[in-house]
Design an enzyme around this catalytic site. Structure first.
Site, PDB file in Angstrom:
ATOM      1  CD  GLU A 143      -2.960  -1.204   2.280  1.00 46.71           C
ATOM      2  OE1 GLU A 143      -2.973  -0.272   3.097  1.00 46.71           O
ATOM      3  OE2 GLU A 143      -3.783  -2.134   2.318  1.00 46.71           O
ATOM      4  CD  GLU A 159      -3.663  -5.986   3.698  1.00 48.58           C
ATOM      5  OE1 GLU A 159      -4.565  -5.224   4.116  1.00 48.58           O
ATOM      6  OE2 GLU A 159      -2.454  -5.724   3.794  1.00 48.58           O
TER       7      GLU A 159
END
Ligand code: IFM
Length: 450
Positions: free
Chosen positions: A167, A355
């Site tokens: 991220e 995720e």
């Protein structure tokens, strides 16, 4: 009537966690300080003054945690490596104890029959390098590549799937833009420069991996939330495009298309990052796969006071779905749309859904057991949506629940629980929730009964 959805025979099921969120042991065995070790000590940054100093104490309880994953039938475990356990100052001298921990972790996983999947960086940047400017300093790309190479040399004989950076949008825009994550800086110019350097760092690490001739695959992991314009009004549509460009195109286009979204760079004006000749070439074609982290859908409104993007996001939930404990809108169709967007606009790369999960208001019984049917409903609906995208041709080859354990949820401390396994405050006792047993059955059936 077909009452079961079946995933492909070769499909990687797993769970994930990150070093700072679970390991604890923040200053033992030679580990250096990270920006998160520093940031949590600043006043009023973290809910309830929580820190990751102890977290789940996974550093000391690793063998038992791996044994628990084995009992739960988890085939693959995605963990991250703490840069400052390996290199206490971020570069230079190596800490053998740090390497030893990850060597033991990988060996313990393999002995348990669990495939290790490693992430090189999940936000715990070395404080010593922060003092040299952090990610906005162009040298960060080489610092990261040097660190990555050391890790590859010690672990890539046994770890065959590597995420470089988790991220990067969060690191750049929450860490340097909004200042609500470590290192807590609010500076748009630094944020976009950091974003470019994170991509460059990723590209350079991939070059080292490929030059090393290791057997395996390496990719980038992006948080791709789904976005819906608040209306058909031109201003809302343009604001949605800007939010999409910052969170999606800025990271996806250089990697998969070899260019930045030019109109968006122009919009940035004085915040436009400095990009040197050759940078794009280092980033282009640097992912054997894309890791997608997906949780929620947001509606995007034009907002004159909405920062440099002039946008405001509000949660969107599909009919009959509420929000998670994070206040995030639940919309399983958003997952399908994101995965199909990647298929259609980025030439259908290999994807891991790296995720997916939710914080829910878990209520334990007197034995600490949580019957978390809300989490099961969330996971089930998202897996069905993922399967639909795969039926439509998306090249998805694995799915990971975030997270294996309740853990340190950054600025929200321990107030939000994402785990399949409950971790009791203070005693840190682990108790699998109902969702852990449900997931075990999904994995063993390689599918879901409808
Ligand atoms: O806990 C985080 C994780 O570190 C990165 N992705 C989102 C998760 C939930 O907020």
């Amino acid at each position: 009537m077909n009452n079961k959805i079946q995933f492909p025979e070769i499909f990687l099921w797993g769970t994930a966690a990150s070093a700072y969120q679970i390991e604890g042991a923040w200053n033992v065995d030679g580990k250096g300080e990270s920006v998160w070790d520093r940031y949590v000590r600043l006043p009023d940054r973290i809910l309830n003054g929580d820190t990751g100093d102890i977290a789940c104490d996974h550093y000391h309880r690793m063998p038992a945690d791996v044994a628990l994953m084995k009992d739960l039938g988890i085939p693959c475990y995605g963990f991250s490596i703490s840069w400052t356990r390996i290199l206490p100052n971020g570069h230079g001298a190596v800490n053998p104890n740090g390497l030893d921990f990850y060597n033991r972790l990988v060996d313990t996983l393999l002995e348990a029959g669990i495939v290790p999947k490693a992430t090189l960086h999940h936000w715990d940047f070395p404080q010593a390098l922060q003092e040299k400017g952090g990610w906005p300093n162009r040298d960060s790309a080489d610092w990261f590549a040097d660190y990555a190479q050391i890790v590859f040399e010690h672990l890539a004989d046994r770890v065959h799937t590597w995420d470089t950076i988790n991220e990067p949008w969060v690191v750049a825009f929450l860490g340097y833009g909004a200042g609500v994550h470590a290192p807590g800086i609010c500076d748009a110019t630094k944020a976009y420069q950091a974003a470019h350097h994170l991509l460059l760092a990723h590209g350079k690490a991939v070059q080292r991996y490929r030059q090393g001739g290791y057997q395996g695959e390496i990719g980038l992991r992006l948080n791709l939330n789904h976005l819906i314009p608040a209306s058909d009004n031109e201003e809302d549509l343009a604001a949605t495009q800007r939010v999409y460009d910052e969170s999606h195109s800025f990271f996806l286009d250089p990697v998969f298309k070899g260019c930045y979204p030019e109109a968006f760079l122009e919009w940035l004006g004085p915040h436009r990052p400095h990009i040197e000749p050759g940078d794009i070439e280092s980033i282009h074609n640097s992912a054997d796969y894309l890791g997608i982290n997906h949780y929620n859908t947001d509606r995007v409104h034009f907002e004159i006071f909405g920062g440099w993007l002039k946008a405001r996001l509000t949660p969107f939930s599909a009919p009959s779905w509420g929000t998670t404990q994070m206040g995030w809108g639940i919309n399983p169709a958003g997952l399908k749309a994101e995965v199909l967007n990647i298929k259609e606009n980025y030439d259908n790369p290999k994807v891991y859904l790296a995720e997916n999960g939710c914080a829910m208001p878990d209520i334990p019984d007197e034995k600490g057991f949580v019957a978390d049917y809300e989490r099961i409903n969330y996971l089930r609906a998202h897996l069905i949506a993922l399967h639909e995208a795969m039926q439509d041709g998306a090249n998805v080859q694995g799915y990971f629940v975030w997270s294996i354990l309740d853990n340190f949820e950054w600025e929200r401390g321990y107030s939000k629980r994402f785990g399949l396994v409950r971790v009791e405050p203070i005693t840190l006792k682990r108790t699998p929730k109902q969702s852990a047993y449900w997931y075990r059955d999904v994995i063993s059936e390689n599918g879901i009964t409808l």
